[in-house]
Design a protein around this motif. Structure first.
Motif, PDB file in Angstrom:
ATOM      1  N   PRO A  62      38.352  69.947  36.758  1.00  0.00           N
ATOM      2  CA  PRO A  62      37.885  70.163  38.135  1.00  0.00           C
ATOM      3  C   PRO A  62      38.439  69.067  39.045  1.00  0.00           C
ATOM      4  O   PRO A  62      38.353  67.884  38.727  1.00  0.00           O
ATOM      5  N   HIS A  63      39.051  69.456  40.153  1.00  0.00           N
ATOM      6  CA  HIS A  63      39.681  68.478  41.032  1.00  0.00           C
ATOM      7  C   HIS A  63      39.873  69.066  42.418  1.00  0.00           C
ATOM      8  O   HIS A  63      39.727  70.274  42.617  1.00  0.00           O
ATOM      9  N   VAL A  64      40.209  68.210  43.356  1.00  0.00           N
ATOM     10  CA  VAL A  64      40.552  68.656  44.707  1.00  0.00           C
ATOM     11  C   VAL A  64      42.054  68.961  44.709  1.00  0.00           C
ATOM     12  O   VAL A  64      42.868  68.064  44.470  1.00  0.00           O
ATOM     13  N   PRO A  65      42.454  70.204  44.922  1.00  0.00           N
ATOM     14  CA  PRO A  65      43.871  70.545  44.832  1.00  0.00           C
ATOM     15  C   PRO A  65      44.679  69.909  45.959  1.00  0.00           C
ATOM     16  O   PRO A  65      44.195  69.741  47.077  1.00  0.00           O
ATOM     17  N   THR A  66      45.936  69.556  45.639  1.00  0.00           N
ATOM     18  CA  THR A  66      46.828  68.993  46.648  1.00  0.00           C
ATOM     19  C   THR A  66      47.417  70.117  47.496  1.00  0.00           C
ATOM     20  O   THR A  66      47.405  71.282  47.106  1.00  0.00           O
TER      21      THR A  66
ATOM     22  N   GLU B  40      50.098  71.858  45.615  1.00  0.00           N
ATOM     23  CA  GLU B  40      49.567  72.751  44.579  1.00  0.00           C
ATOM     24  C   GLU B  40      49.131  74.086  45.170  1.00  0.00           C
ATOM     25  O   GLU B  40      49.508  75.159  44.669  1.00  0.00           O
ATOM     26  N   VAL B  41      48.338  74.065  46.237  1.00  0.00           N
ATOM     27  CA  VAL B  41      47.834  75.313  46.807  1.00  0.00           C
ATOM     28  C   VAL B  41      48.940  76.086  47.523  1.00  0.00           C
ATOM     29  O   VAL B  41      48.959  77.315  47.517  1.00  0.00           O
ATOM     30  N   SER B  42      49.893  75.350  48.140  1.00  0.00           N
ATOM     31  CA  SER B  42      50.997  76.029  48.819  1.00  0.00           C
ATOM     32  C   SER B  42      51.857  76.797  47.826  1.00  0.00           C
ATOM     33  O   SER B  42      52.247  77.950  48.069  1.00  0.00           O
ATOM     34  N   GLY B  43      52.139  76.165  46.688  1.00  0.00           N
ATOM     35  CA  GLY B  43      52.942  76.817  45.659  1.00  0.00           C
ATOM     36  C   GLY B  43      52.254  78.042  45.093  1.00  0.00           C
ATOM     37  O   GLY B  43      52.873  79.108  44.933  1.00  0.00           O
ATOM     38  N   ALA B  44      50.954  77.905  44.796  1.00  0.00           N
ATOM     39  CA  ALA B  44      50.209  79.032  44.229  1.00  0.00           C
ATOM     40  C   ALA B  44      50.083  80.170  45.233  1.00  0.00           C
ATOM     41  O   ALA B  44      50.240  81.347  44.882  1.00  0.00           O
ATOM     42  N   LEU B  45      49.829  79.821  46.511  1.00  0.00           N
ATOM     43  CA  LEU B  45      49.684  80.851  47.540  1.00  0.00           C
ATOM     44  C   LEU B  45      51.005  81.589  47.762  1.00  0.00           C
ATOM     45  O   LEU B  45      51.024  82.820  47.903  1.00  0.00           O
ATOM     46  N   ALA B  46      52.102  80.833  47.764  1.00  0.00           N
ATOM     47  CA  ALA B  46      53.422  81.463  47.915  1.00  0.00           C
ATOM     48  C   ALA B  46      53.690  82.421  46.752  1.00  0.00           C
ATOM     49  O   ALA B  46      54.270  83.501  46.950  1.00  0.00           O
ATOM     50  N   LEU B  47      53.253  82.037  45.562  1.00  0.00           N
ATOM     51  CA  LEU B  47      53.429  82.895  44.384  1.00  0.00           C
ATOM     52  C   LEU B  47      52.643  84.192  44.529  1.00  0.00           C
ATOM     53  O   LEU B  47      53.167  85.283  44.270  1.00  0.00           O
ATOM     54  N   TYR B  48      51.384  84.091  44.971  1.00  0.00           N
ATOM     55  CA  TYR B  48      50.544  85.278  45.136  1.00  0.00           C
ATOM     56  C   TYR B  48      51.068  86.196  46.239  1.00  0.00           C
ATOM     57  O   TYR B  48      51.118  87.416  46.076  1.00  0.00           O
TER      58      TYR B  48
ATOM     59  N   LEU C   6      42.876  93.384  45.367  1.00  0.00           N
ATOM     60  CA  LEU C   6      43.099  92.349  44.360  1.00  0.00           C
ATOM     61  C   LEU C   6      44.059  91.283  44.869  1.00  0.00           C
ATOM     62  O   LEU C   6      43.797  90.086  44.755  1.00  0.00           O
ATOM     63  N   PHE C   7      45.171  91.695  45.457  1.00  0.00           N
ATOM     64  CA  PHE C   7      46.138  90.725  45.956  1.00  0.00           C
ATOM     65  C   PHE C   7      45.571  89.924  47.129  1.00  0.00           C
ATOM     66  O   PHE C   7      45.899  88.749  47.301  1.00  0.00           O
ATOM     67  N   ALA C   8      44.733  90.546  47.946  1.00  0.00           N
ATOM     68  CA  ALA C   8      44.122  89.824  49.068  1.00  0.00           C
ATOM     69  C   ALA C   8      43.145  88.762  48.568  1.00  0.00           C
ATOM     70  O   ALA C   8      43.030  87.680  49.151  1.00  0.00           O
ATOM     71  N   LEU C   9      42.433  89.070  47.479  1.00  0.00           N
ATOM     72  CA  LEU C   9      41.432  88.148  46.958  1.00  0.00           C
ATOM     73  C   LEU C   9      42.027  87.067  46.054  1.00  0.00           C
ATOM     74  O   LEU C   9      41.494  85.962  45.976  1.00  0.00           O
ATOM     75  N   MET C  10      43.136  87.399  45.368  1.00  0.00           N
ATOM     76  CA  MET C  10      43.681  86.464  44.388  1.00  0.00           C
ATOM     77  C   MET C  10      44.118  85.141  45.019  1.00  0.00           C
ATOM     78  O   MET C  10      43.994  84.085  44.415  1.00  0.00           O
ATOM     79  N   GLY C  11      44.653  85.184  46.231  1.00  0.00           N
ATOM     80  CA  GLY C  11      45.098  83.951  46.871  1.00  0.00           C
ATOM     81  C   GLY C  11      44.070  83.337  47.801  1.00  0.00           C
ATOM     82  O   GLY C  11      44.376  82.382  48.524  1.00  0.00           O
ATOM     83  N   LEU C  12      42.863  83.870  47.775  1.00  0.00           N
ATOM     84  CA  LEU C  12      41.844  83.424  48.725  1.00  0.00           C
ATOM     85  C   LEU C  12      41.427  81.974  48.477  1.00  0.00           C
ATOM     86  O   LEU C  12      41.189  81.223  49.417  1.00  0.00           O
ATOM     87  N   ARG C  13      41.350  81.579  47.208  1.00  0.00           N
ATOM     88  CA  ARG C  13      40.951  80.206  46.891  1.00  0.00           C
ATOM     89  C   ARG C  13      41.967  79.204  47.441  1.00  0.00           C
ATOM     90  O   ARG C  13      41.587  78.184  48.034  1.00  0.00           O
ATOM     91  N   GLN C  14      43.244  79.484  47.238  1.00  0.00           N
ATOM     92  CA  GLN C  14      44.275  78.580  47.740  1.00  0.00           C
ATOM     93  C   GLN C  14      44.290  78.556  49.279  1.00  0.00           C
ATOM     94  O   GLN C  14      44.461  77.504  49.888  1.00  0.00           O
ATOM     95  N   LEU C  15      44.088  79.734  49.862  1.00  0.00           N
ATOM     96  CA  LEU C  15      44.081  79.830  51.322  1.00  0.00           C
ATOM     97  C   LEU C  15      42.937  78.999  51.904  1.00  0.00           C
ATOM     98  O   LEU C  15      43.079  78.397  52.970  1.00  0.00           O
TER      99      LEU C  15
END
Length: 333
Positions: free
Chosen positions: A30-34, A37-45, A236-245
């Motif tokens: 558990p951590h505060v994402p950088t 990190e979130v930009s890369g994951a969001l771009a992937l989604y 599903l695709f709208a929700l999958m990147g919601l955490r990173q967003l």
């Protein structure tokens, strides 16, 4: 649109695998994402969502693939824009319950899993209703127009505090909770007594909030496509990147001052489209003698997609311009 059973199961299986991977990673660290990190994951989604739309066109080109692809993109953009509105409420919930930053990822992830399950139920119910009763589009359309009027009246006057609904007040009475968090645990034991933790209350708040938003989003996307598979995957695709967003645009949300008005216009447009479609396919005996209203236009999906992009674009640009003007005015005053 003919979707084989294996495609349904493969889609659900892949999404479940992604969620399980997320759960495993977050549970271990558990951590505060950088931002990286979130930009890369969001771009992937987002990239995966765009590629999926092209895949819809490729695999259904013999069945009017361009139409299905456009329906998917229109639905995905609509769900994504409505999800951004969710994020503002999520921020208020996190602040209201004082969720530590390193635990916010876990709370959001579990809340998203609950949201996916609830929306799956709503999607199935919506598909069954549409297949059985064509007049359900009248109800969907009227509900979206009502929601649009309500959003437009709220405008910029959204409260900056989370107000608990009756269900949440009942949950807090029914499940006595500790004042302190115990990591990401939902329940803990103190002096041999099992108690809920604040994390349990937070997750219930996130889940019920998304349930209320699903009442708007599911009718809205059924106004753009009648294909349950496209409705499911767009959600599903709208929700999958919601955490990173959530972590990426937390500050930007406060700058989208016209978001409620923009979403109101968007929902009103889809609501009118649904009513016109219902009239075009009318079977109710007390309307036009039970015959189709041929004069009612059936808005093409290409026009709908263009309108959605235009509405969201104007909303974003107008919001940022107003925020910039306000900041300059404050700096000179």
């Amino acid at each position: 649109m003919q979707v084989p059973t294996w495609a349904w199961w493969l889609t659900i299986g892949l999404m479940a695998a992604v969620l399980l991977f997320d759960v495993f990673v977050i549970a271990r660290r558990p951590h505060v994402p950088t931002t990286k990190e979130v930009s890369g994951a969001l771009a992937l989604y987002v990239g995966a969502a765009v590629v999926f739309g092209l895949g819809v066109w490729w695999f259904t080109h013999d069945q009017a693939g361009a139409k299905f692809m456009t329906e998917y993109y229109a639905g995905w953009l609509t769900e994504y824009s409505l999800s951004v509105d969710n994020l503002f409420i999520f921020l208020l919930i996190m602040a209201r319950f004082g969720v530590p930053e390193k635990l916010q990822q876990a709370a959001l992830l579990i809340g998203i899993i609950i949201a996916i399950i609830l929306r799956g139920i709503f999607i199935a119910a919506g598909a069954a209703a549409i297949n059985q009763f064509s007049w359900v589009f009248y109800i969907f359309g009227a509900f979206l127009i009502y929601t649009a009027v309500k959003l437009a009246r709220e405008g910029e006057g959204d409260d900056d505090e989370y107000e608990e609904n009756r269900f949440m007040k009942w949950v807090e009475r029914r499940f006595p909770a500790t004042q302190e968090y115990d990591g990401a645990k939902l329940f803990t034991r103190i002096d041999g007594k099992k108690l809920a933790t604040p994390m349990f209350i937070v997750i219930m708040a996130l889940g019920t909030t998304d349930l209320l938003f699903a009442l708007d989003s599911i009718p809205a996307i059924y106004g753009l496509t009648k294909e349950p598979y496209l409705v499911l995957t767009a959600n599903l695709f709208a929700l999958m990147g919601l955490r990173q967003l959530y972590f990426l645009i937390g500050g930007l949300l406060k700058k989208l001052v016209y978001l409620s008005i923009g979403l109101a216009v968007l929902l009103a447009f889809i609501g009118v489209k649904l009513v016109l479609h219902a009239l075009h396919e009318n079977e109710l005996p007390f309307i036009n003698g039970g015959k189709h209203v041929e004069a009612a236009p059936d808005i093409p999906i290409s026009v709908s997609l263009a309108a959605i992009v235009l509405i969201l674009g104007v909303t974003t640009v107008a919001s940022l311009l107003k925020t910039r003007r306000d900041e300059r005015a404050d700096a000179t005053s």
